[in-house]
Scaffold this motif. Structure first.
Motif, PDB file in Angstrom:
ATOM      1  N   ARG A 179      14.074 -28.602 -16.778  1.00 34.49           N
ATOM      2  CA  ARG A 179      13.085 -29.188 -17.699  1.00 34.49           C
ATOM      3  C   ARG A 179      11.646 -28.553 -17.421  1.00 34.49           C
ATOM      4  O   ARG A 179      11.011 -28.321 -18.330  1.00 34.49           O
ATOM      5  N   ASP A 181      11.314 -25.503 -16.595  1.00 36.09           N
ATOM      6  CA  ASP A 181      11.348 -24.028 -16.978  1.00 36.09           C
ATOM      7  C   ASP A 181      11.094 -24.261 -18.924  1.00 36.09           C
ATOM      8  O   ASP A 181      10.465 -23.239 -19.293  1.00 36.09           O
ATOM      9  N   LEU A 182      11.617 -25.523 -19.314  1.00 32.03           N
ATOM     10  CA  LEU A 182      11.551 -25.506 -20.691  1.00 32.03           C
ATOM     11  C   LEU A 182      10.003 -25.964 -20.976  1.00 32.03           C
ATOM     12  O   LEU A 182       9.326 -25.148 -22.040  1.00 32.03           O
ATOM     13  N   GLY A 183       9.085 -26.583 -20.013  1.00 33.07           N
ATOM     14  CA  GLY A 183       7.779 -26.876 -20.529  1.00 33.07           C
ATOM     15  C   GLY A 183       7.085 -25.480 -20.252  1.00 33.07           C
ATOM     16  O   GLY A 183       5.886 -25.181 -21.173  1.00 33.07           O
ATOM     17  N   HIS A 184       7.354 -24.560 -19.429  1.00 33.25           N
ATOM     18  CA  HIS A 184       6.892 -23.379 -19.276  1.00 33.25           C
ATOM     19  C   HIS A 184       6.843 -22.397 -20.472  1.00 33.25           C
ATOM     20  O   HIS A 184       6.026 -21.661 -20.690  1.00 33.25           O
ATOM     21  N   ARG A 185       8.264 -22.524 -21.003  1.00 30.97           N
ATOM     22  CA  ARG A 185       8.325 -21.736 -22.387  1.00 30.97           C
ATOM     23  C   ARG A 185       7.505 -22.046 -23.378  1.00 30.97           C
ATOM     24  O   ARG A 185       7.143 -21.300 -24.171  1.00 30.97           O
ATOM     25  N   VAL A 186       7.558 -23.413 -23.232  1.00 30.72           N
ATOM     26  CA  VAL A 186       6.588 -24.021 -24.553  1.00 30.72           C
ATOM     27  C   VAL A 186       5.300 -23.579 -24.453  1.00 30.72           C
ATOM     28  O   VAL A 186       4.391 -23.193 -25.529  1.00 30.72           O
ATOM     29  N   GLN A 187       4.783 -23.574 -23.229  1.00 29.75           N
ATOM     30  CA  GLN A 187       3.223 -23.148 -23.008  1.00 29.75           C
ATOM     31  C   GLN A 187       2.963 -21.801 -23.110  1.00 29.75           C
ATOM     32  O   GLN A 187       1.714 -21.255 -23.404  1.00 29.75           O
ATOM     33  N   THR A 188       3.992 -20.917 -22.436  1.00 33.98           N
ATOM     34  CA  THR A 188       3.817 -19.443 -22.515  1.00 33.98           C
ATOM     35  C   THR A 188       4.511 -18.702 -23.662  1.00 33.98           C
ATOM     36  O   THR A 188       4.279 -17.532 -23.623  1.00 33.98           O
ATOM     37  N   GLY A 189       5.530 -19.399 -24.098  1.00 35.99           N
ATOM     38  CA  GLY A 189       6.358 -18.446 -25.048  1.00 35.99           C
ATOM     39  C   GLY A 189       7.296 -17.548 -24.203  1.00 35.99           C
ATOM     40  O   GLY A 189       8.283 -16.705 -24.927  1.00 35.99           O
TER      41      GLY A 189
END
Length: 281
Positions: A179, A181-189
């Motif tokens: 979860r 990591d998913l938020g990190h992906r959303v923030q940084t792509g």
């Protein structure tokens, strides 16, 4: 906001919008970092009433340090030693909590806390075998391990039962990390490339491999002097590999004395320290 001065002036207003306390009841320090046309702001915040008491106690006991900072500020300062475009997570697997710091381009983008940690495992083993916490800790250090589901068939019956029990115990941590990591992906792509593992509970047998296979990302035990590329050496401290992992945060604090980005210091203004040389806390 591309202007540093404008970004600095906006911080108090943004804090007032998001914090549940009036700003005049808080003691805080900020640190701005410009990336492209944006400024990222790291804020250390404490309530004045509580900090006053703590500061008075340190002064009365004559143990007031030169620097008083937070773990996230320690990580932010240490991140300057990472590769310029490294996308990673520093995972501090401690006794009471597991703290995850997600970093992109030498900037802490987010930090999270999971309460699945060493004490969780101790309590679970104690409950399973009806033994004391003290005996559970000994059992964990001597016999505890984690293993991925697809490797269970390599174990005998007793080992398999224990492995399934441990997987159920640690599973919420894996869910938390996914979860986060998913938020990190959303923030940084971008997804993280590496997890640097530290903390006293990170010595659980096979944990590095278990996390790597579950999260599909490189997982390594952190090596402070390798990351700092010999700008900071721990050889003189004569610590073994386990101790360097256990004391990663204090070692980072020491390495940060050479970092290009200083740690935030809460001992400022009315709380400024008189010491010019001291060990930071």
């Amino acid at each position: 906001v591309s202007s540093r001065r404008k970004a600095e002036s906006m911080v108090p207003f943004q804090l007032e919008e998001i914090l549940p306390y009036p700003l005049n009841t808080l003691h805080y320090q900020t640190q701005l970092k410009k990336i492209n046309l944006q400024h990222f702001c790291l804020v250390n915040i404490t309530q004045i009433e509580e900090f006053d008491g703590f500061h008075h106690l340190m002064t009365r006991k004559a143990v007031k340090p030169a620097v008083l900072t937070s773990e996230v500020s320690i990580i932010q300062s240490f991140a300057q030693y990472l590769r310029p475009f490294e996308n990673c997570c520093i995972l501090d697997f401690g006794h009471n909590t597991c703290k995850a710091y997600f970093i992109n381009e030498r900037t802490v983008i987010s930090n999270h806390t999971s309460h699945i940690a060493g004490s969780t495992i101790d309590e679970a083993i104690s409950s399973l075998y009806k033994i004391s916490i003290e005996d559970a800790v000994i059992f964990k250090h001597n016999n505890g391990f984690v293993i991925n589901e697809d490797q269970l068939e390599t174990l005998d019956v007793d080992q398999k039962e224990f492995a399934q029990f441990m997987n159920a115990t640690v599973r919420p941590l894996i869910d938390d990390l996914r979860r986060f990591d998913l938020g990190h992906r959303v923030q940084t792509g971008k997804g993280i490339e590496t997890i640097y593992l530290c903390g006293g509970s990170s010595h659980l047998k096979n944990l590095t491999t278990y996390l790597r296979r579950e999260l599909m990302v490189k997982v390594v035990k952190i090596k402070i002097d390798q990351i700092t590329k010999d700008q900071f050496s721990i050889q003189d401290l004569k610590l073994n590999e386990e101790e360097t992992v256990n004391f990663s945060i204090p070692l980072m604090m020491t390495a940060n004395q050479f970092s290009k980005v200083p740690m935030i210091n809460l001992l400022s203004g009315n709380y400024a320290s008189d010491f010019s040389q001291s060990i930071p806390l």
